[in-house]
Design a protein around this motif. Structure first.
Motif, short mmCIF file in Angstrom:
data_model
loop_
_atom_site.label_atom_id
_atom_site.label_comp_id
_atom_site.label_asym_id
_atom_site.label_seq_id
_atom_site.Cartn_x
_atom_site.Cartn_y
_atom_site.Cartn_z
N UNK A 47 0.83 -1.21 0.00
CA UNK A 47 0.00 0.00 0.00
C UNK A 47 0.86 1.26 0.00
N UNK A 48 1.84 1.34 0.92
CA UNK A 48 2.64 2.56 0.94
C UNK A 48 3.67 2.59 -0.18
N UNK A 49 4.10 1.44 -0.68
CA UNK A 49 5.02 1.44 -1.81
C UNK A 49 4.37 2.04 -3.06
N UNK A 50 3.08 1.76 -3.27
CA UNK A 50 2.40 2.25 -4.46
C UNK A 50 1.81 3.64 -4.28
N UNK A 51 1.49 4.03 -3.05
CA UNK A 51 0.81 5.30 -2.84
C UNK A 51 1.75 6.47 -2.56
N UNK A 52 2.92 6.21 -2.03
CA UNK A 52 3.82 7.29 -1.64
C UNK A 52 4.81 7.62 -2.76
N UNK A 53 5.28 8.86 -2.73
CA UNK A 53 6.35 9.27 -3.65
C UNK A 53 7.66 8.63 -3.21
N UNK A 54 8.65 8.65 -4.09
CA UNK A 54 9.94 7.98 -3.83
C UNK A 54 10.58 8.45 -2.53
N UNK A 55 10.62 9.75 -2.31
CA UNK A 55 11.27 10.27 -1.10
C UNK A 55 10.54 9.81 0.16
N UNK A 56 9.22 9.77 0.11
CA UNK A 56 8.43 9.30 1.25
C UNK A 56 8.64 7.80 1.47
N UNK A 57 8.71 7.03 0.39
CA UNK A 57 8.97 5.58 0.51
C UNK A 57 10.32 5.34 1.16
N UNK A 58 11.31 6.13 0.76
CA UNK A 58 12.65 5.99 1.34
C UNK A 58 12.61 6.25 2.84
#
Length: 164
Positions: A47-58
């Motif tokens: 869910x968070x991998x697909x919904x968040x931007x790259x910087x947020x995922x990091x």
């Protein structure tokens, strides 16, 4: 991960839903807290991998890592970190990683000419010395090797080495 909550249980599930301190970490980074029994960890991560931007995922990935480090700190050092300190450390590490990778990207974009790899050695000025020291440790034979080369101005060179 319950270590962030003063428990030493070995499990990764509390990383996701744990106690209020874990929930506070996820609230700070704006990731929904997975409630016990609602979804599994794979669904939560996807869910968070697909919904968040790259910087947020990091940052979320780094928070997971720092929650794990916090657990180990409690188990081994009896030190409990707060949600704020965990997020601050994760954020700092993300920034450091970003800066390091930006520097590597810049290095990859530098054009290298044929003469760049040439090293031009010069003897030291009069009344100066250049010293080169190198050492090696040989694990299996438990030996150690040491080499020293000294160049003294216009006088000459001296070297010494030890057998391993």
């Amino acid at each position: 991960m319950r270590a962030v909550c003063n428990s030493y249980e070995e499990s990764d599930a509390p990383l996701i839903y744990g106690c209020s301190a874990v929930a506070d970490c996820w609230k700070i980074v704006r990731v929904p807290v997975l409630s016990i029994g609602s979804d599994d960890i794979v669904d939560w991560v996807q869910k968070w991998l697909f919904e968040l931007e790259m910087e947020e995922r990091s940052l979320v990935a780094m928070v997971c890592w720092y929650l794990w480090l916090n657990k180990n700190s409690i188990v081994w050092n009896k030190k409990l970190g707060s949600a704020q300190s965990i997020i601050a450390a994760a954020s700092h590490q993300c920034t450091a990683w970003k800066v390091a990778n930006a520097a590597m990207l810049q290095l990859r974009q530098v054009e290298i000419s044929r003469d760049d790899a040439q090293v031009w050695w010069k003897p030291p000025p009069k009344d100066w010395m250049k010293v080169k020291v190198d050492a090696a440790v040989f694990g299996r034979s438990e030996g150690v090797g040491l080499g020293i080369v000294v160049r003294a101005g216009l006088v000459g060179s001296y070297s010494a080495s030890s057998p391993h």
